[in-house]
Design an enzyme around this catalytic site. Structure first.
Site, PDB file in Angstrom:
ATOM      1  N   ASP A  70     -83.669  -4.655 -39.606  1.00 48.65           N
ATOM      2  CA  ASP A  70     -82.849  -3.344 -39.507  1.00 48.65           C
ATOM      3  C   ASP A  70     -84.008  -2.183 -39.888  1.00 48.65           C
ATOM      4  O   ASP A  70     -83.843  -1.669 -41.068  1.00 48.65           O
ATOM      5  CB  ASP A  70     -81.562  -3.449 -40.368  1.00 48.65           C
ATOM      6  CG  ASP A  70     -80.750  -2.227 -40.123  1.00 48.65           C
ATOM      7  OD1 ASP A  70     -80.830  -1.497 -38.992  1.00 48.65           O
ATOM      8  OD2 ASP A  70     -79.928  -1.903 -41.062  1.00 48.65           O
TER       9      ASP A  70
HETATM   10  C1  SPV Z   1     -74.942  -1.109 -40.802  1.00 48.73           C
HETATM   11  O1  SPV Z   1     -73.919  -1.756 -40.503  1.00 48.73           O
HETATM   12  O2  SPV Z   1     -76.072  -0.996 -39.907  1.00 48.73           O
HETATM   13  C2  SPV Z   1     -75.137  -0.149 -41.633  1.00 48.73           C
HETATM   14  C3  SPV Z   1     -74.520  -0.331 -43.085  1.00 48.73           C
HETATM   15  O3  SPV Z   1     -75.811   0.878 -41.422  1.00 48.73           O
HETATM   16  S1  SPV Z   1     -75.594  -0.988 -44.220  1.00 48.73           S
HETATM   17  O4  SPV Z   1     -76.140  -2.033 -43.689  1.00 48.73           O
HETATM   18  O5  SPV Z   1     -74.668  -0.971 -45.417  1.00 48.73           O
HETATM   19  O6  SPV Z   1     -76.494   0.009 -44.330  1.00 48.73           O
HETATM   20 MG    MG Z   2     -77.169   0.419 -40.055  1.00 50.58          MG
END
Ligand code: SPV
Ligand code: MG
Length: 309
Positions: A70
Site C-alpha cells: 500500500d
Molecule cells: C485503507 O483502508 O487503505 C486506509 C485505512 O487508508 S488505513 O489502512 O488505516 O490507512
Molecule cells: Mg488507504
C-alpha cells in the site's frame, strides 16, 4: 430479470452520501476490494436487520488483493477499473480512498473520473506523495504542508462538475506523531479551503485521541455555516462500537480492511489443509459451495433468462 439497481446509475448514486447524511443520519461503510467482496457486504444483514450503508474502496485491501504494497504503486488509472467493478456490483454508496491523490493535477483528473463513475465521496490524506500506510508501526514524517494540501482541496473542488460528490480531507497529524492542535489547525484550514468532510485517523489502540479530537471539532463545526461530517476508521482502537462513535460525534464509520483479512486467513488455512491431506473433501464444511458463487454472481439468473427467450 435483472435486478434493477437504479442507485447504481452515476447520477443517482453521486449525491447519495450527502443525502443520507442529511436525511438519515450516521453511516457505516465496509471495505470492498473487488466485485465479489462488494456483493457480499452489500447483501449482509444482521439478525436485527442492520445493513452496511455502502463501501469503502480501501487502498490497502485493493493493493493487497493485487499483490502490491500500500504505497501508491497501484496507480489511479488502474484503480479506476477496480472502482468501476465495485460500482457495477453495488447499488449503495461508494467512497474511494484516494491516498494522497498525487499532485494537484492528478487529483483534478481523478476526482472528475470518480464523479463520472458516480462515486459518492473521495477521501484524500494530507501526507506527501507517495504515501506509506498509516498503520505501519514506524514513525513517519510524511505530512504535507497544510497550505499545499488546502490548495489541492480547492483545485479538486473546482474541477468537479457538480457539488454532489463529497471531498473528505483525511488528517494524518496523530498518525505522524503530531498533536491535537496541529490536527485542529489543519481541519480549520481545510474547511476554509472547501472540504466537505473531515476524517481523523489514528493508529493508537486507545480511542482517547480521536475522542478528544471529536470533542474539540464541535467548536469548528459551530463556527462553520455548513455541517462538516466527521469520519473515523477504528481499525486499531477496535474495542469501541459504532453506536458509541456516533454518540461521540462521528457521522461516518469505516470498517476498512476486515473482509480481505478474513479471506487471507481462510485462504492460508485452506492451502495448508489441502497440502496436509492431499484431498479437498476435508474442506467441505469450511468453504462456500460452488452453487453459492453461481448464485451470488448472477449465473443462475442468466440461465433463467436464457430459458425464457
Ligand atoms: C485503507 O483502508 O487503505 C486506509 C485505512 O487508508 S488505513 O489502512 O488505516 O490507512
Ligand atoms: Mg488507504
Amino acid at each position: 430479470m435483472f435486478e434493477k439497481k437504479k442507485n447504481s446509475l452515476p447520477e443517482n448514486r453521486r449525491g447519495e452520501l450527502r443525502r443520507q447524511l442529511s436525511e438519515q443520519g450516521p453511516i457505516v461503510l465496509c471495505e470492498a476490494h473487488n466485485g465479489l467482496s462488494t456483493m457480499i457486504s452489500e447483501n449482509a444483514v444482521s439478525t436485527t436487520g442492520e445493513t452496511f450503508d455502502g463501501h469503502w474502496v480501501s487502498s490497502l485491501t485493493c493493493s493487497a488483493s493485487r499483490g502490491l504494497p500500500d504505497m501508491e504503486i497501484y496507480v489511479a488509472e488502474r484503480r479506476l477499473e477496480m472502482i468501476e467493478e465495485i460500482c457495477f456490483s453495488s447499488g449503495k454508496i461508494v467512497m474511494v480512498d484516494a491516498d494522497t491523490g498525487g499532485d494537484a493535477v492528478c487529483l483534478e483528473y481523478f476526482v472528475r473520473k470518480l464523479e463520472m463513475l458516480g462515486v459518492s465521496a473521495v477521501v484524500v490524506e494530507d501526507k506527501r506523495h507517495p504515501k506509506r500506510n498509516s498503520l505501519d508501526g514506524t514513525e513517519l514524517d510524511h505530512l504535507e504542508d497544510p497550505a499545499v494540501f488546502a490548495r489541492k482541496i480547492s483545485r479538486a473542488k473546482s474541477a468537479m462538475a457538480t457539488d454532489e460528490m463529497m471531498f473528505i480531507s483525511r488528517l494524518e497529524s496523530l498518525v505522524a506523531g503530531g498533536d491535537l492542535s496541529d490536527a485542529l489547525a489543519r481541519a480549520e484550514s481545510y474547511i476554509e479551503a472547501g472540504t466537505d468532510g473531515i476524517m481523523i485517523h489514528s493508529k493508537s489502540s486507545n480511542p482517547d485521541e480521536v475522542f478528544a479530537f471529536a470533542e474539540a471539532f464541535k467548536k469548528l463545526q459551530e463556527k462553520s455555516d455548513r455541517h462538516i461530517p466527521l469520519m473515523c476508521v477504528p481499525t486499531t482502537y477496535n474495542n469501541v462500537g459504532v453506536h458509541e462513535l456516533f454518540e461521540r460525534g462521528f457521522d461516518i464509520i469505516v470498517h476498512a480492511n476486515h473482509l480481505l483479512r478474513a479471506a487471507h486467513l481462510a485462504m492460508s488455512s485452506t492451502c495448508q489443509q489441502l497440502l496436509e491431506s492431499g484431498m479437498s473433501g476435508v474442506l467441505d464444511n469450511n468453504i462456500a459451495p460452488v452453487k453459492e458463487l453461481f448464485a451470488q454472481t448472477g449465473y443462475y439468473a442468466a440461465i433463467e433468462r436464457d430459458t425464457q427467450i
